[in-house]
Motif scaffolding. Structure first.
Motif, PDB file in Angstrom:
ATOM      1  N   TYR A  11       0.277  -0.972  -0.167  1.00  0.00           N
ATOM      2  CA  TYR A  11      -0.292  -0.274  -0.209  1.00  0.00           C
ATOM      3  C   TYR A  11       0.828   1.385  -0.233  1.00  0.00           C
ATOM      4  O   TYR A  11       1.786   1.281   0.145  1.00  0.00           O
ATOM      5  CB  TYR A  11      -1.089  -0.276   0.789  1.00  0.00           C
ATOM      6  N   ASN A  12       0.388   2.256  -0.233  1.00  0.00           N
ATOM      7  CA  ASN A  12       0.947   3.617  -0.526  1.00  0.00           C
ATOM      8  C   ASN A  12       1.571   4.507   0.869  1.00  0.00           C
ATOM      9  O   ASN A  12      -0.107   5.276   1.192  1.00  0.00           O
ATOM     10  CB  ASN A  12       0.349   4.845  -1.339  1.00  0.00           C
ATOM     11  N   ASN A  14       2.134   6.902   1.937  1.00  0.00           N
ATOM     12  CA  ASN A  14       2.532   8.171   1.994  1.00  0.00           C
ATOM     13  C   ASN A  14       1.842   9.094   2.302  1.00  0.00           C
ATOM     14  O   ASN A  14       1.876  10.233   2.282  1.00  0.00           O
ATOM     15  CB  ASN A  14       3.138   8.917   0.730  1.00  0.00           C
ATOM     16  N   THR A 143      -4.241   1.874  -1.542  1.00  0.00           N
ATOM     17  CA  THR A 143      -4.054   0.780  -3.000  1.00  0.00           C
ATOM     18  C   THR A 143      -4.528   1.849  -4.292  1.00  0.00           C
ATOM     19  O   THR A 143      -3.444   1.031  -5.312  1.00  0.00           O
ATOM     20  CB  THR A 143      -4.479  -0.215  -2.925  1.00  0.00           C
TER      21      THR A 143
END
Length: 365
Positions: A11-12, A14, A143
């Motif tokens: 997953y991201n 940030n 995501t």
């Protein structure tokens, strides 16, 4: 699908913050789930009507944080609520393996019900499913998932139901509507891991089916459903009960297709009374019905005998009565409730609802 399929691999990390808001309904089981194995797996299959207006509205605001602990605050009806925190803490611990981002964020969870708390409507089902849906929308954001296709939307609902189950078993039946099956069986498409929208034939007699909830007792139950489920271990009639549920689900599938309301009444009322019979014959034994519960049941039977109405009742693990009836009888049954049954409710309080379509995304930002 297996539990492993629901583990989020990447997953991201940030994404700094965001918010999401869902409404999710309660549901009322027609074939009852009573007794569970480890990890919230049901001992027997169940099928439920999803309600329409009795729902929980939950907004989760999330913001990036440091540290390796769960961090969240819970607000109920606008007030900070510490009493709900242990259950959500347990829920987060159960689902962390499937949502590894949970410790990356602080969550502000704001929730409210469209029905009175502790009113006998399954608030754990609507509440935990609403949280699960919010978390799925957050996962989607992290995501960059796209759920426009049928397959991806199906996965979203399956995982939301899977997660909700780990918070409250019956919550897995609140994601979709109008009828949802949970628990492996030979009669329908089904799973122990999540609820599945019933795709069998449904006769027009069941369109917009009505549910009026009579609030016989608004107090807290003296025995929680969690404890009640545990008492099915070693219950002298458990094996027969689980077999009965499989048989009743198979019969109900045929009844839903044929529109046979007399047969529907027999299954639904028998299931309600069997649920409470299991409570009264466990060790220790307990009774959740109240004197007015029995008064209501007898009045419904007398009214049905006198008028030929197709009204019937069902019960959850509590004293309150769900009065079920076809939309075509709405006027006559509501008159009966107002004139005869309301006096058996606390402060003559009852809630009118009907079967609904499932949860709804309200805001995502």
């Amino acid at each position: 699908m297996t539990a492993q399929d629901f583990i989020l691999k990447t997953y991201n990390a940030n994404v700094e913050n965001g918010s999401v808001k869902w409404s999710s309904p309660s549901n009322i089981a027609l074939v009852k789930y009573w007794g569970k194995k480890e990890h919230q797996i049901p001992e027997n299959p169940s099928i439920s009507f999803t309600l329409s207006d009795c729902k929980t509205i939950t907004e989760i605001t999330y913001s990036k944080k440091e540290g390796n602990d769960f961090s969240f605050d819970v607000y109920f009806e606008g007030e900070k609520n510490e009493a709900f925190k242990p259950k959500i803490q347990t829920f987060f611990e159960r689902i962390e393996a499937y949502m590894p981002f949970l410790k990356d964020y602080h969550f502000k969870i704001e929730t409210s019900n469209t029905f009175p708390h502790s009113s006998g409507i399954a608030s754990s089902a609507s509440g935990m499913s609403a949280i699960a849906l919010c978390l799925m929308s957050i996962e989607q954001e992290l995501t960059d998932a796209v759920t426009s296709s049928a397959v991806e939307k199906s996965f979203f609902n399956q995982k939301a139901s899977f997660l909700a189950r780990l918070g409250s078993g019956s919550a897995c039946r609140s994601i979709e509507g109008e009828l949802v099956v949970w628990g492996k069986n030979e009669s329908t498409e089904s799973s122990d891991l999540y609820g599945i929208k019933f795709e069998g034939d449904v006769h027009a007699n069941f369109n917009n089916y009505q549910d009026t909830i009579l609030l016989v007792d608004k107090g807290e139950k003296q025995v929680s459903s969690t404890v009640g489920h545990q008492l099915m271990y070693g219950h002298p009639f458990a094996k027969e009960r689980f077999a009965q549920a499989h048989d009743n689900l198979a019969k109900l599938k045929t009844i839903l297709a044929s529109g046979d309301l007399n047969a529907f009444i027999k299954i639904v009322e028998s299931e309600a009374l069997t649920l409470h019979a299991m409570m009264m014959t466990s060790m220790p034994y307990f009774i959740l019905m109240k004197p007015n519960t029995l008064e209501v049941i007898n009045k419904i039977w007398a009214f049905r005998m006198k008028t030929g109405s197709k009204v019937c009742f069902t019960l959850d693990a509590g004293a309150n009565v769900h009065v079920l009836y076809p939309e075509s009888e709405k006027e006559i049954v509501l008159e009966f409730i107002e004139k005869v049954l309301a006096k058996y409710c606390q402060n003559e309080h009852y809630i009118c609802d009907q079967i609904g379509k499932g949860a709804e995304l309200l805001i995502k930002s």
